[in-house]
Motif scaffolding. Structure first.
Motif, short mmCIF file in Angstrom:
data_model
loop_
_atom_site.label_atom_id
_atom_site.label_comp_id
_atom_site.label_asym_id
_atom_site.label_seq_id
_atom_site.Cartn_x
_atom_site.Cartn_y
_atom_site.Cartn_z
N ARG A 3 -24.92 -21.50 -0.85
CA ARG A 3 -23.69 -21.77 -0.08
C ARG A 3 -22.55 -21.16 -0.89
NH1 ARG A 3 -20.93 -27.57 1.39
NH2 ARG A 3 -19.39 -26.78 2.87
N LYS A 24 -17.98 -9.97 12.68
CA LYS A 24 -17.01 -10.94 13.22
C LYS A 24 -16.10 -10.25 14.23
CE LYS A 24 -17.12 -14.97 10.85
NZ LYS A 24 -17.47 -16.18 11.56
N LEU A 43 -23.80 -30.91 -0.74
CA LEU A 43 -24.04 -31.24 0.67
C LEU A 43 -25.36 -30.67 1.19
CD1 LEU A 43 -22.95 -32.47 3.35
CD2 LEU A 43 -21.95 -30.22 3.85
N GLY A 83 -19.69 -31.87 11.50
CA GLY A 83 -19.53 -30.57 10.81
C GLY A 83 -20.45 -30.50 9.59
N ARG A 135 -18.87 -11.43 16.96
CA ARG A 135 -19.56 -12.61 16.35
C ARG A 135 -21.00 -12.71 16.88
NH1 ARG A 135 -14.22 -14.23 16.53
NH2 ARG A 135 -13.42 -14.98 14.54
N ASP A 167 -21.54 -15.91 7.79
CA ASP A 167 -20.39 -16.81 7.99
C ASP A 167 -20.51 -17.44 9.37
OD1 ASP A 167 -17.09 -16.78 6.89
OD2 ASP A 167 -17.59 -17.49 8.93
N1 LIG Z 1 -17.36 -30.52 7.93
C1 LIG Z 1 -17.10 -29.62 7.00
N2 LIG Z 1 -16.26 -28.60 7.30
C2 LIG Z 1 -16.02 -27.68 6.34
C3 LIG Z 1 -16.59 -27.74 5.09
N3 LIG Z 1 -16.15 -26.66 4.36
C4 LIG Z 1 -15.32 -25.94 5.15
N4 LIG Z 1 -15.23 -26.53 6.38
C5 LIG Z 1 -14.47 -26.14 7.51
O1 LIG Z 1 -14.85 -24.85 7.99
C6 LIG Z 1 -13.77 -24.33 8.72
C7 LIG Z 1 -13.61 -22.86 8.47
O2 LIG Z 1 -12.61 -22.41 9.32
P1 LIG Z 1 -12.12 -20.91 9.38
O3 LIG Z 1 -12.05 -20.36 7.96
O4 LIG Z 1 -10.87 -20.89 10.15
O5 LIG Z 1 -13.24 -20.12 10.11
P2 LIG Z 1 -14.00 -20.40 11.47
O6 LIG Z 1 -13.40 -21.53 12.20
O7 LIG Z 1 -15.45 -20.58 11.14
O8 LIG Z 1 -13.77 -19.10 12.24
P3 LIG Z 1 -14.42 -17.67 12.01
O9 LIG Z 1 -14.94 -17.65 10.60
O10 LIG Z 1 -13.30 -16.73 12.19
O11 LIG Z 1 -15.48 -17.53 12.98
C8 LIG Z 1 -12.52 -25.11 8.30
O12 LIG Z 1 -12.06 -25.93 9.36
C9 LIG Z 1 -13.02 -25.99 7.15
O13 LIG Z 1 -12.38 -27.25 7.12
C10 LIG Z 1 -17.44 -28.84 4.79
O14 LIG Z 1 -18.00 -29.01 3.72
N5 LIG Z 1 -17.68 -29.75 5.79
#
Ligand SMILES: Nc1nc2c(ncn2[C@@H]2O[C@H](COP(=O)(O)OP(=O)(O)OP(=O)(O)O)[C@@H](O)[C@H]2O)c(=O)[nH]1
Length: 487
Positions: free
Chosen positions: A396, A473, A324, A373, A477, A357
């Motif tokens: 990544r 975090k 990606l 996203g 954050r 992160d």
């Molecule tokens: N669009 C998209 N989303 C992704 C990808 N990889 C991971 N995610 C999303 O990233 C999100 C990570 O969520 P969490 O682990 O809950 O963390 P967060 O929402 O960033 O919250 P904090 O880390 O606590 O700030 C999830 O909803 C995953 O689906 C990707 O390649 N594309």
């Protein structure tokens, strides 16, 4: 051999005959009890032959510092085998040249035979186990069948002479057998017509190859189209002995050098002296052209290898990239952090890691859709690249986590980079297709090895950066925290 032809040959009173001195020499060659003195005495019966042997013993072909003063000494110096072969060569070439001319060009025949014999001498000198005089005589007499054929079927001999066919070999072997020629020479002559299919001893097979190749070299020296003949000479040397241009060049040069001496001994002009120089120059040029061609082939092979290497590199790189974002992937990060950690240890140079992160990324997906996203992740990747050095490893780590390895970077500098990254992200919202601006923030942890802290291994360093990222975090954050012992 065809029975009719054999009958004709037997009935022919005009076939080339063996001179008396040569016949006596062969007789002695068959007698294991014969001494050098016996040979010397047989040769002395033919004063012209004796003189020739004296001359050859004193010629540069058999270069000795001491002058050879009499026939006994000459025979001693040349050795039994060489004396016999040379005596036969001289007697036969002299008597053959006296032959009545038929449909065949005798001058051409002897020039070619002597050139081939000279070449055979040179080649044999470069092969282990092949006596040079055997090679010389076998090569000189290889096509003697043409002389016999010329007596009974003049047109056929002339045709074969032009086409250089091998039909005369059988007749030649038959004639030489009538003269009680040594069997190994008859075999060499016969076998020289089918070098792809030999099966006697290694030495006998090599003698046959010497004879065959010597003919090709004679053709080269006599030809107008040298390129074609040189190609045949090279092909033969490569096919049968795996020898290269350099070897062929050496042989041709040595033959050209021996030609004047052989001409003098046999009182025959083999090659026009002026054209000899030209021939050798052309040969060298051709060798060069062929070498150049080889170099070109090698170069194109090298280019091919370079292309393959580049392709492999690209493929390898592809395997190490995140699909990606195009950043390095987790696998590559794991390998490179090990290498860079070792390097940092060896050089006693610092290295820093930033673990980053994205904050509440789930919400971005939820509010703007997965597509946005993805665009946000690409957007972040670009900001990370824009704010780091080309040799930093920006990767990544997974999902919305990123790790940056910065070789040679101390804690203070790494802190500045982390600050720059976090603030750049905050200040650079993603512009969506709908015109909406999506602000992305991140929490980061910084850890440095070989500066304020020493880690035992790269995993420890990564763990430290990860730990302080969580501190960032949990403490609100959109910030970064630097690892220190107190944490
Ligand atoms: N669009 C998209 N989303 C992704 C990808 N990889 C991971 N995610 C999303 O990233 C999100 C990570 O969520 P969490 O682990 O809950 O963390 P967060 O929402 O960033 O919250 P904090 O880390 O606590 O700030 C999830 O909803 C995953 O689906 C990707 O390649 N594309």
């Amino acid at each position: 051999m065809d029975k009719g032809l054999q009958r004709k040959l037997k009935a022919c009173s005009d076939l080339p005959s063996l001179p008396a001195a040569a016949a006596r020499v062969i007789e002695l060659a068959e007698n294991p009890a014969a001494s050098m003195a016996d040979i010397s005495q047989a040769v002395s019966l033919d004063p012209a032959l004796a003189t020739k042997l004296m001359r050859i013993a004193n010629s540069p072909l058999y270069a000795r510092s001491r002058q050879i003063g009499n026939l006994d000494m000459a025979v001693m110096m040349l050795g039994l085998n060489a004396t016999i072969m040379l005596a036969l060569s001289f007697s036969l070439s002299a008597s053959m040249r006296r032959s009545r001319e038929g449909g065949m060009d005798y001058s051409l025949f002897w020039r070619r035979s002597l050139l081939a014999a000279t070449a055979a001498r040179v080649i044999a000198g470069k092969r282990p186990d092949v006596p040079v005089e055997d090679a010389f005589l076998a090569s000189m007499l290889r096509d003697i069948g043409l002389v016999a054929l010329d007596k009974v079927q003049p047109g056929a001999a002339a045709a074969q002479q032009d086409g250089h066919e091998n039909g005369q070999l059988e007749i030649g072997v038959w004639l030489l057998d009538q003269w009680h020629f040594p069997l190994h020479l008859l075999n060499a002559i016969q076998d020289s017509g089918h070098c792809d299919d030999l099966g006697r001893s290694a030495a006998e097979d090599d003698l046959a190859r010497c004879v065959a190749l010597s003919r090709l070299i004679a053709d080269f020296f006599m030809a107008h189209d040298m390129g074609e003949h040189l190609g045949k000479v090279r092909a033969f040397a490569t096919r049968h002995w795996s020898l290269d241009n350099v070897w062929v060049g050496e042989v041709l040069g040595a033959v050209a050098k021996e030609v004047p001496q052989i001409e003098e001994l046999f009182e025959l002009d083999l090659i026009d002296v002026q054209s000899l120089d030209g021939l050798m120059t052309q040969a060298k040029e051709l060798m060069m052209v062929r070498s150049l061609h080889t170099a070109q082939v090698l170069e194109s092979n090298r280019e091919e290898s370079r292309k393959m290497a580049r392709k492999a590199q690209l493929l390898e790189e592809k395997a190490n990239r995140d699909h990606l974002t195009g950043l390095w992937n987790r696998a590559y990060l794991d390998t490179s952090i090990k290498t860079l950690f070792e390097q940092s240890e060896t050089d006693r140079q610092p290295m820093s890691v930033i673990f980053l992160d994205l904050d509440h990324f789930k919400q971005i997906n939820d509010r703007h859709g997965h597509q946005t996203g993805d665009e946000a992740l690409e957007h972040v990747a670009q900001i990370l690249l824009d704010n780091t050095r080309s040799y930093d490893v920006v990767s990544r780590y997974g999902g919305e986590e990123f790790v940056i390895i910065m070789p040679g970077m101390d804690c203070d500098l790494a802190t500045r980079v982390a600050n720059r990254l976090v603030s750049s992200l905050r200040k650079s919202p993603l512009a969506t297709d709908s015109g909406e601006k999506v602000t992305i923030t991140a929490s980061a942890g910084v850890a440095t090895h070989n500066d304020k802290h020493d880690f035992d291994n790269p995993e420890g360093l990564m763990r430290a950066a990860d730990q302080v990222m969580y501190v960032a975090k949990t403490s609100g954050r959109n910030r970064f925290v630097v690892y220190s012992k107190c944490i």
